[in-house]
Design a protein around this motif. Structure first.
Motif, mmCIF file in Angstrom:
data_model
loop_
_atom_site.group_PDB
_atom_site.id
_atom_site.type_symbol
_atom_site.label_atom_id
_atom_site.label_comp_id
_atom_site.label_asym_id
_atom_site.label_seq_id
_atom_site.Cartn_x
_atom_site.Cartn_y
_atom_site.Cartn_z
ATOM 1 N N ARG A 1 0.689 -1.030 -0.091
ATOM 2 C CA ARG A 1 -0.013 0.327 -0.276
ATOM 3 C C ARG A 1 0.916 1.240 0.071
ATOM 4 O O ARG A 1 2.048 1.116 0.316
ATOM 5 C CB ARG A 1 -1.248 0.170 1.483
ATOM 6 N N PHE A 2 0.716 2.071 -0.767
ATOM 7 C CA PHE A 2 0.740 3.828 0.013
ATOM 8 C C PHE A 2 0.052 4.600 -0.222
ATOM 9 O O PHE A 2 -0.730 4.870 -0.558
ATOM 10 C CB PHE A 2 0.970 3.990 -2.257
ATOM 11 N N PHE A 3 0.719 5.206 1.223
ATOM 12 C CA PHE A 3 -0.336 5.654 1.944
ATOM 13 C C PHE A 3 -0.841 7.258 0.847
ATOM 14 O O PHE A 3 -1.830 7.467 1.159
ATOM 15 C CB PHE A 3 0.799 6.797 2.741
ATOM 16 N N SER A 4 -0.545 7.753 0.332
ATOM 17 C CA SER A 4 -0.785 8.880 -0.614
ATOM 18 C C SER A 4 -1.613 7.844 -1.989
ATOM 19 O O SER A 4 -2.184 8.901 -2.279
ATOM 20 C CB SER A 4 -0.132 10.085 -1.571
ATOM 21 N N ASN A 5 -1.479 7.234 -1.790
ATOM 22 C CA ASN A 5 -2.415 6.056 -3.200
ATOM 23 C C ASN A 5 -2.167 6.739 -4.020
ATOM 24 O O ASN A 5 -2.241 6.333 -5.545
ATOM 25 C CB ASN A 5 -4.362 6.954 -2.972
#
Length: 467
Positions: free
Chosen positions: A397-401
């Protein structure tokens, strides 16, 4: 009226202004020294500049190239370290298998260890002071549950937490900060408060996996001291530059040092220890918040830094991206050390001893052979397709989407190569591995950053105005 001797006369005699001026002026005037007596008296304050070493200090090379790209990287690293090893304070140094260049020739690379006598070189620990990893054992908890809980409490990206989401700041740590001249300023204190419980960006991560030995679920975080440490670094570099100009102008600016025996040196060393305490707490609050979210207690926890300065007598070990093996470097050691490789590879749990080659250290990760920009240009296909291919069977997952392809596995050196060279050069023994389930990283948070969106909107507005 008797003429009083002043600082202008001292400067005229070839001396640079210093703290000793007031004492010297008072002594000269009180004792009514003659011109010749004054010249003799002032000789004790004459600073003799220190030249570079004619012969570079001993360098241990624990890395070898296995292809053309690695050849370029290794040659660059060795050349940079060879130049650095002429710095007057340096006793010896070493290069780890994850080494990669980080600046102009003579700059300590990632994966470099530099040992200096009675000197602290801020440029050799870099702005990300005390970048480190912490592991908490969650027992048999489902790894997805741990990753979900951690995702709900962590913070990636620029800046810090707002007042409503900040963690309680330890009063004893605040007292230490306020007592240190390098840290007692509003900018540092504000960063210390708001950045507690944040992970930043770049290669920092929150990783969840299972122990190969026990099957237990492990949470591992990787990040440093954020803005709090960066502020100390900036102040340290300024002080070191003042000393460099005075005592060793031949030394490269990035290798300037603060003499440990000075007031500044001792205060800076104490500041580094405070940064270390803060950074450990920065990991702990996230791990504890995740445990609280799951209403459970940890079964084990340990940590280590890999971007720090370690002291042994009058020697200061500057480990720029290198993991301490020797227990003497870690006063609060509670377990083995952690070496992450990339999001698709196990995090290595290692132990080891000091040898002539390793100087008491191991690699800190896999490192890079090419820059982020070079890696980005080398990839073909859509970002989405590249992501799917490189993260199969993982919960990434990437926190910034927004996907950051420069943090995918292919951006790093071959993990098997690093492991093989660790064994070949005696850089720690692997006692366990945390097999990957998934991870969280900041991602490409700049893609839709507010200032970029405003810039795009302004451009659209201007274009619309032309129609």
């Amino acid at each position: 009226m008797e003429n009083k001797f002043t600082g202008k006369e001292i400067i005229a005699l070839g001396y640079k202004p210093g703290k000793w001026f007031l004492e010297a002026i008072a002594h000269i005037n009180d004792n009514k020294l003659s011109e010749q007596e004054t010249i003799v008296y002032l000789k004790q304050f004459k600073v003799t500049t220190i030249d570079l070493l004619e012969k570079p200090a001993d360098l241990k090379i624990n890395i070898k190239a296995e292809n053309d790209i690695e050849e370029i990287n290794v040659n660059s690293v060795v050349k940079s370290m060879a130049t650095l090893m002429k710095t007057p304070t340096i006793v010896n140094g070493a290069i780890m298998p994850d080494a990669c260049p980080t600046g102009p020739e003579g700059t300590v690379p990632v994966g470099g260890i530099v040992v200096a006598k009675n000197a602290i070189h801020p440029g050799m620990h870099s702005a990300d002071i005390c970048c480190s990893v912490m592991l908490t054992d969650f027992g048999k908890t489902n790894p997805k549950a741990v990753l979900d809980a951690a995702h709900s409490v962590t913070h990636f990206g620029p800046g810090g937490r707002d007042r409503n989401t900040q963690f309680r700041f330890p009063s004893d740590l605040l007292a230490e900060i306020e007592a240190n001249p390098f840290l007692n300023n509003q900018k540092s204190i504000s960063a210390a408060r708001s950045h507690l419980g944040t992970q930043g960006d770049g290669n920092h991560f929150l990783f969840v996996g299972k122990s190969k030995n026990t099957g237990n679920t492990m949470l591992i975080t990787h990040h440093g001291s954020r803005g709090f440490g960066a502020n100390l670094y900036s102040r340290g570099m300024k002080i070191a530059e003042q000393f460099r100009k005075e005592i060793s102008p031949q030394t490269l600016k990035q290798n300037a040092w603060i003499p440990f025996e000075t007031e500044e040196g001792k205060a800076y060393w104490e500041a580094l220890q405070i940064i270390r305490k803060w950074t450990k707490k920065n990991h702990e609050v996230l791990h504890d918040a995740t445990l609280h979210k799951l209403n459970m207690q940890s079964e084990n926890r340990f940590w280590n830094e890999h971007n720090f300065v370690f002291k042994d007598g009058d020697l200061f070990y500057h480990a720029k991206g290198a993991t301490p093996l020797d227990a003497k470097f870690m006063p609060d050691i509670t377990g083995p050390r952690l070496i992450p490789l990339n999001m698709s590879e196990p995090v290595l749990i290692v132990e080891g001893k000091t040898t002539k080659n390793n100087l008491g250290f191991a690699p800190h990760g896999a490192g890079r052979n090419v820059s982020r920009t070079q890696h980005r240009k080398s990839k073909t296909g859509t970002v989405s397709d590249i992501f799917k291919e490189e993260t199969k069977n993982l919960d990434v997952r990437f926190f910034s989407n927004e996907i950051d392809i420069t943090e995918l596995p292919s951006a790093y050196k071959n993990a098997a190569t690093v492991r093989n060279q660790m064994e070949e050069f005696g850089l720690g023994n692997i006692v366990d591995e945390v097999l990957p389930y998934g991870c969280i990283m900041a991602g490409n948070w700049q893609k839709n950053a507010p200032w970029k969106n405003r810039r795009r909107q302004d451009k659209r507005n201007r274009n619309n105005g032309k129609d």
